[in-house]
Scaffold this motif. Structure first.
Motif, PDB file in Angstrom:
ATOM      1  N   LEU A  91      28.870  10.074  -3.559  1.00  0.00           N
ATOM      2  CA  LEU A  91      27.640  10.127  -4.336  1.00  0.00           C
ATOM      3  C   LEU A  91      26.707   9.079  -3.744  1.00  0.00           C
ATOM      4  N   GLN A  92      25.638   9.541  -3.111  1.00  0.00           N
ATOM      5  CA  GLN A  92      24.718   8.632  -2.424  1.00  0.00           C
ATOM      6  C   GLN A  92      23.465   8.379  -3.263  1.00  0.00           C
ATOM      7  N   PHE A  93      23.011   7.129  -3.244  1.00  0.00           N
ATOM      8  CA  PHE A  93      21.813   6.710  -3.963  1.00  0.00           C
ATOM      9  C   PHE A  93      20.754   6.274  -2.960  1.00  0.00           C
ATOM     10  N   GLN A  94      19.542   6.742  -3.151  1.00  0.00           N
ATOM     11  CA  GLN A  94      18.422   6.326  -2.311  1.00  0.00           C
ATOM     12  C   GLN A  94      17.320   5.819  -3.213  1.00  0.00           C
ATOM     13  N   ALA A  95      17.121   4.503  -3.236  1.00  0.00           N
ATOM     14  CA  ALA A  95      16.119   3.884  -4.114  1.00  0.00           C
ATOM     15  C   ALA A  95      14.807   3.702  -3.373  1.00  0.00           C
ATOM     16  N   THR A 126       0.799  -1.231   0.000  1.00  0.00           N
ATOM     17  CA  THR A 126       0.000   0.000   0.000  1.00  0.00           C
ATOM     18  C   THR A 126       0.830   1.279   0.000  1.00  0.00           C
ATOM     19  N   ASN A 127       2.121   1.169   0.281  1.00  0.00           N
ATOM     20  CA  ASN A 127       2.988   2.348   0.332  1.00  0.00           C
ATOM     21  C   ASN A 127       4.283   2.084  -0.436  1.00  0.00           C
ATOM     22  N   TYR A 128       4.963   3.140  -0.789  1.00  0.00           N
ATOM     23  CA  TYR A 128       6.284   2.998  -1.388  1.00  0.00           C
ATOM     24  C   TYR A 128       7.258   2.514  -0.319  1.00  0.00           C
ATOM     25  N   THR A 129       8.257   1.750  -0.732  1.00  0.00           N
ATOM     26  CA  THR A 129       9.261   1.221   0.201  1.00  0.00           C
ATOM     27  C   THR A 129      10.621   1.834  -0.104  1.00  0.00           C
ATOM     28  N   THR A 130      11.200   2.485   0.896  1.00  0.00           N
ATOM     29  CA  THR A 130      12.528   3.080   0.733  1.00  0.00           C
ATOM     30  C   THR A 130      13.597   2.056   1.089  1.00  0.00           C
ATOM     31  N   LEU A 131      14.495   1.804   0.162  1.00  0.00           N
ATOM     32  CA  LEU A 131      15.592   0.873   0.415  1.00  0.00           C
ATOM     33  C   LEU A 131      16.735   1.595   1.124  1.00  0.00           C
ATOM     34  N   GLU A 132      17.684   0.832   1.624  1.00  0.00           N
ATOM     35  CA  GLU A 132      18.828   1.439   2.297  1.00  0.00           C
ATOM     36  C   GLU A 132      19.624   2.304   1.319  1.00  0.00           C
ATOM     37  N   ALA A 133      20.205   3.356   1.858  1.00  0.00           N
ATOM     38  CA  ALA A 133      21.041   4.229   1.032  1.00  0.00           C
ATOM     39  C   ALA A 133      22.369   3.543   0.730  1.00  0.00           C
ATOM     40  N   LYS A 134      22.840   3.710  -0.472  1.00  0.00           N
ATOM     41  CA  LYS A 134      24.152   3.199  -0.871  1.00  0.00           C
ATOM     42  C   LYS A 134      24.953   4.355  -1.454  1.00  0.00           C
ATOM     43  N   SER A 135      26.259   4.288  -1.332  1.00  0.00           N
ATOM     44  CA  SER A 135      27.078   5.390  -1.825  1.00  0.00           C
ATOM     45  C   SER A 135      28.384   4.893  -2.413  1.00  0.00           C
ATOM     46  N   THR A 136      28.998   5.740  -3.196  1.00  0.00           N
ATOM     47  CA  THR A 136      30.312   5.463  -3.773  1.00  0.00           C
ATOM     48  C   THR A 136      31.094   6.773  -3.805  1.00  0.00           C
ATOM     49  N   PRO A 137      32.404   6.730  -3.546  1.00  0.00           N
ATOM     50  CA  PRO A 137      33.198   7.961  -3.617  1.00  0.00           C
ATOM     51  C   PRO A 137      33.255   8.516  -5.040  1.00  0.00           C
ATOM     52  N   TYR A 138      33.254   9.836  -5.137  1.00  0.00           N
ATOM     53  CA  TYR A 138      33.432  10.493  -6.431  1.00  0.00           C
ATOM     54  C   TYR A 138      34.639  11.425  -6.362  1.00  0.00           C
ATOM     55  N   ASN A 139      35.184  11.739  -7.524  1.00  0.00           N
ATOM     56  CA  ASN A 139      36.348  12.624  -7.603  1.00  0.00           C
ATOM     57  C   ASN A 139      36.309  13.402  -8.912  1.00  0.00           C
ATOM     58  N   ILE A 140      36.545  14.686  -8.823  1.00  0.00           N
ATOM     59  CA  ILE A 140      36.631  15.542 -10.014  1.00  0.00           C
ATOM     60  C   ILE A 140      37.969  16.265  -9.970  1.00  0.00           C
ATOM     61  N   LYS A 141      38.732  16.163 -11.060  1.00  0.00           N
ATOM     62  CA  LYS A 141      40.023  16.838 -11.157  1.00  0.00           C
ATOM     63  C   LYS A 141      40.029  17.741 -12.384  1.00  0.00           C
ATOM     64  N   CYS A 142      40.499  18.977 -12.187  1.00  0.00           N
ATOM     65  CA  CYS A 142      40.571  19.945 -13.281  1.00  0.00           C
ATOM     66  C   CYS A 142      42.016  20.372 -13.510  1.00  0.00           C
ATOM     67  N   SER A 143      42.324  20.755 -14.738  1.00  0.00           N
ATOM     68  CA  SER A 143      43.693  21.142 -15.079  1.00  0.00           C
ATOM     69  C   SER A 143      44.074  22.479 -14.458  1.00  0.00           C
ATOM     70  N   SER A 144      43.084  23.293 -14.099  1.00  0.00           N
ATOM     71  CA  SER A 144      43.328  24.559 -13.413  1.00  0.00           C
ATOM     72  C   SER A 144      42.064  24.944 -12.654  1.00  0.00           C
ATOM     73  N   GLY A 145      42.141  25.997 -11.877  1.00  0.00           N
ATOM     74  CA  GLY A 145      40.997  26.421 -11.089  1.00  0.00           C
ATOM     75  C   GLY A 145      39.778  26.680 -11.964  1.00  0.00           C
ATOM     76  N   ILE A 159      16.937   8.780  -5.946  1.00  0.00           N
ATOM     77  CA  ILE A 159      17.536  10.109  -5.952  1.00  0.00           C
ATOM     78  C   ILE A 159      19.034   9.953  -5.723  1.00  0.00           C
ATOM     79  N   MET A 160      19.801  10.937  -6.199  1.00  0.00           N
ATOM     80  CA  MET A 160      21.257  10.951  -6.032  1.00  0.00           C
ATOM     81  C   MET A 160      21.673  12.243  -5.345  1.00  0.00           C
ATOM     82  N   GLN A 161      22.599  12.145  -4.415  1.00  0.00           N
ATOM     83  CA  GLN A 161      23.080  13.316  -3.684  1.00  0.00           C
ATOM     84  C   GLN A 161      24.602  13.320  -3.600  1.00  0.00           C
ATOM     85  N   LEU A 162      25.191  14.494  -3.770  1.00  0.00           N
ATOM     86  CA  LEU A 162      26.619  14.692  -3.552  1.00  0.00           C
ATOM     87  C   LEU A 162      26.813  15.131  -2.102  1.00  0.00           C
ATOM     88  N   LEU A 163      27.494  14.299  -1.314  1.00  0.00           N
ATOM     89  CA  LEU A 163      27.638  14.541   0.120  1.00  0.00           C
ATOM     90  C   LEU A 163      29.110  14.571   0.530  1.00  0.00           C
TER      91      LEU A 163
END
Length: 214
Positions: free
Chosen positions: A183-187, A58-77, A126-130
């Motif tokens: 980067l966290q995922f909440q299904a 009768t209701n939506y079911t929220t699964l456990e949150a899962k996450s993975t590390p993310y990294n962004i590198k730039c050649s300059s500021g 949903i996805m979140q940067l944390l």
């Protein structure tokens, strides 16, 4: 005497002109915009086998949150933001996330989880940067509309031109060379009354994350 000097000077200049040589001088170089790379430790988020009996009819079911590390590198500021494209948008359940969570989550942040063999919508996520750190200092999420307007946010990645960036102090995107975090995922799974479990229902979320240079 003045007239003679003037005439002699004129003759000298003319003679010198016949012996002049031309040399081309070329100025070269490149103005190269900063380039950035976006990496995830794990680009596949696997919820494994889910027992239908643990899901609500009768209701939506929220699964456990899962996450993975993310990294962004730039050649300059660089000032940049992240936006997303839902490649399973046809399976999105409208208004699902707003009903499931206390704080308002519009469909802009809702990504589809695919369809069953019977063409039923499985759910969304949903996805979140944390926990983000830019060049060694903590930064907070920032939301932009692409028109230069920025407000503080919770780090959720959105679609349709929604930009997610980072700030520190001033409410404006920081200029950075390296940023990392989680980067966290909440299904969320649809009501089982809306699903047919005669066949295996495969979660099939697929999104493309894009870097946007500001």
């Amino acid at each position: 005497m003045k007239k003679i000097v003037a005439v002699m000077t004129g003759i000298f200049l003319v003679v010198a002109g016949f012996n002049a040589q031309a040399i081309d001088v070329r100025v070269k170089g490149f103005i190269v915009p900063a380039s950035c790379s976006f990496t995830l430790v794990n680009a596949v988020i696997d919820y494994g086998t889910i027992d239908p009996q643990l899901l609500s009819a009768t209701n939506y079911t929220t699964l456990e949150a899962k996450s993975t590390p993310y990294n962004i590198k730039c050649s300059s500021g660089t000032q940049l933001a992240v936006t997303a494209v839902d490649n399973r948008a046809a399976s999105k359940i409208p208004d699902m996330m707003r009903r499931q969570f206390d704080h308002p989550v519009t469909d802009r942040f809702n990504f589809g989880l695919g369809l069953t063999a019977a063409n039923q919508k499985i759910g969304g996520y949903i996805m979140q940067l944390l926990n983000s750190t830019a060049d060694g200092r903590p930064v907070l999420p920032l939301y932009g509309d692409g028109q230069g307007r920025w407000v503080g946010g919770e780090g959720a990645l959105g679609q349709g031109g929604h930009l997610t960036s980072w700030y520190s102090g001033t409410m404006a995107p920081v200029r950075l060379t390296v940023i990392s975090g989680d980067l966290q995922f909440q299904a969320v799974i649809n009501k089982t009354s809306e699903l047919n479990f005669k066949d295996v229902a495969r979660l099939d979320g697929l999104a493309t994350l894009e870097l946007r240079y500001l």
